[in-house]
Motif scaffolding. Structure first.
Motif, PDB file in Angstrom:
ATOM      1  N   ALA A  24     -70.661 -68.620  27.891  1.00 12.60           N
ATOM      2  CA  ALA A  24     -71.452 -67.720  28.390  1.00 12.60           C
ATOM      3  C   ALA A  24     -72.644 -68.757  28.977  1.00 12.60           C
ATOM      4  N   TYR A 140     -69.438 -60.642  22.174  1.00 14.55           N
ATOM      5  CA  TYR A 140     -69.416 -60.308  23.724  1.00 14.55           C
ATOM      6  C   TYR A 140     -70.700 -59.670  23.912  1.00 14.55           C
ATOM      7  N   ASN A 143     -73.732 -61.676  23.215  1.00 18.47           N
ATOM      8  CA  ASN A 143     -73.942 -62.819  24.055  1.00 18.47           C
ATOM      9  C   ASN A 143     -74.518 -62.391  25.316  1.00 18.47           C
ATOM     10  N   GLY A 144     -74.155 -61.085  25.740  1.00 16.47           N
ATOM     11  CA  GLY A 144     -74.783 -60.624  27.047  1.00 16.47           C
ATOM     12  C   GLY A 144     -76.269 -60.328  27.026  1.00 16.47           C
TER      13      GLY A 144
END
Length: 404
Positions: A24, A140, A143-144
């Motif tokens: 990422a 996830y 992380n965004g």
């Protein structure tokens, strides 16, 4: 619920951060570090191999380890390495640390499986495991948020450190939970050190000869071949079709969002209606979404993301819960370790076949038809398991029925 959520956050740290945060942050890291495509390929290959080594290690010696201590050690190790990543400039050292975190992630999940199946309520095993396994999807999403909120303001180095701080908070929370669980077990005169485990030779004999163990590993082989291949080539396929790159981003968002909520509902379904019903449901949605996507990629790519998230994140908990119906907590952890190995082997095989097909045809269309076929095969396997469960229940009812 406290147990499932706490272990879910452990998954977010070990898998969400330890295995996926690097990918990422790579675009931002490349602005200051010399990370070329060769380093990315090396990172992907080495972490995959390391994860397989961790899973195999778990299957072979995991029964000799204290799962609670293993979970705390892997969590502390991952958090420390996340912090160190923020200070590094050498890509090779970074890749080495990623490999260590991959080994740690595999052992962390195996420890969670053993702890949930031993200490959790028997009637909530599938729910707890599915929620815990969906923690990767939570990672996830975090992380965004890191990419959107922390990295632009404080830089990519601060992003690694923020992940490390979250990791240590999870380790502390896990420590208090494990202490409470151990005290409760001792107060109820439960021997927390007892579990029926298997030696290495017996483990492999069990996986090869016993139906539940074999099917669980074979199922994860097909899951790896379909899901890893799907995500590896998705953006390339969308670019081949001249579709907007944002469509891939929306699809990844759909995968994460679906995965965050799928664990609770799918696990609940398994506990209430049986693991066969849960497997039929998620593999049915997965297969249908893949077939629709293969027919019309532009129209159904978001549906494919939904089907992927609905199946991939809960499947680990459902399979572990299904295996635990027949085996002890330690044996379940060992068999699940071998299942993680077959999952990785399936992903490797799927990517090799995809590369060969793409090289021969110049297109990825047939690759996604192959993935659809794998999804259908998983649905057929789920039908077999469902029918077997029904026959078992029918025979049990027949055995206890009064005779004339």
């Amino acid at each position: 619920m406290r147990l499932a959520v706490t272990f879910g956050f452990n998954q977010a740290i070990s898998h969400g951060f330890g295995m996926f945060l690097f990918a990422a942050l790579v675009p931002m890291m490349q602005q200051t570090l010399d990370i070329n495509s060769w380093y990315l390929a090396l990172a992907g290959a080495l972490t995959q191999i390391a994860y397989l080594c961790g899973a195999m290690l778990l299957g072979v010696i995991g029964h000799r380890l204290d799962s609670g201590r293993t979970l705390l050690v892997t969590g502390s190790l991952t958090s420390s390495l996340l912090f160190i990543m923020g200070w590094l400039d050498n890509p090779v050292i970074m890749i080495c640390l990623l490999a260590i975190m991959a080994i740690s992630a595999a052992m962390s999940w195996g420890s969670i499986v053993e702890l949930v199946t031993r200490h959790g309520r028997a009637d909530r095993t599938a729910t707890n495991l599915s929620i815990a396994s969906s923690g990767t999807a939570w990672g996830y999403s975090v992380n965004g948020l890191i990419i959107l909120l922390i990295a632009p303001l404080l830089g990519w180095r601060s992003s690694w450190m923020a992940a490390a701080v979250l990791g240590m908070l999870v380790v502390f929370t896990t420590f208090t939970l494990l202490k409470s669980m151990r005290n409760q077990a001792q107060s109820q005169d439960i021997d927390v050190n007892f579990a029926v485990a298997m030696g290495t030779k017996q483990l492999f004999k069990t996986v090869l000869r016993e139906r539940t163990a074999f099917l669980s590993c074979f199922m994860l082989l097909l899951v790896g071949a379909s899901t890893i291949t799907f995500t590896t080539w998705l953006n390339t396929y969308l670019a081949e079709l001249s579709l907007p790159s944002a469509l891939g981003g929306y699809t990844w968002g759909m995968i994460g969002l679906t995965g965050m909520i799928a664990g609770f509902f799918v696990g609940k379904l398994a506990d209430k209606k049986g693991h066969g019903v849960a497997l039929l449901s998620i593999f049915g949605v997965f297969a249908l979404s893949l077939v629709a996507f293969s027919f019309h990629p532009a129209k159904f790519v978001m549906l494919a993301g939904f089907g992927y998230g609905m199946m991939y994140f809960p499947i680990w908990g459902i399979v572990a819960g299904w295996v635990n119906k027949q085996y002890s907590s330690k044996a379940t952890m060992q068999i699940n370790g071998i299942g993680m190995v077959t999952f990785g082997l399936g992903g490797t095989l799927g990517n090799l076949l995809a590369g060969m097909i793409h090289e021969a045809t110049g297109s990825l269309q047939n690759v996604y038809w192959l993935i659809s076929a794998l999804g259908i095969a998983l649905f057929i396997l789920a039908m077999y398991i469902y029918q077997s469960e029904r026959q078992t229940k029918t025979s049990m009812v027949g055995d206890i029925s009064p005779t004339a």
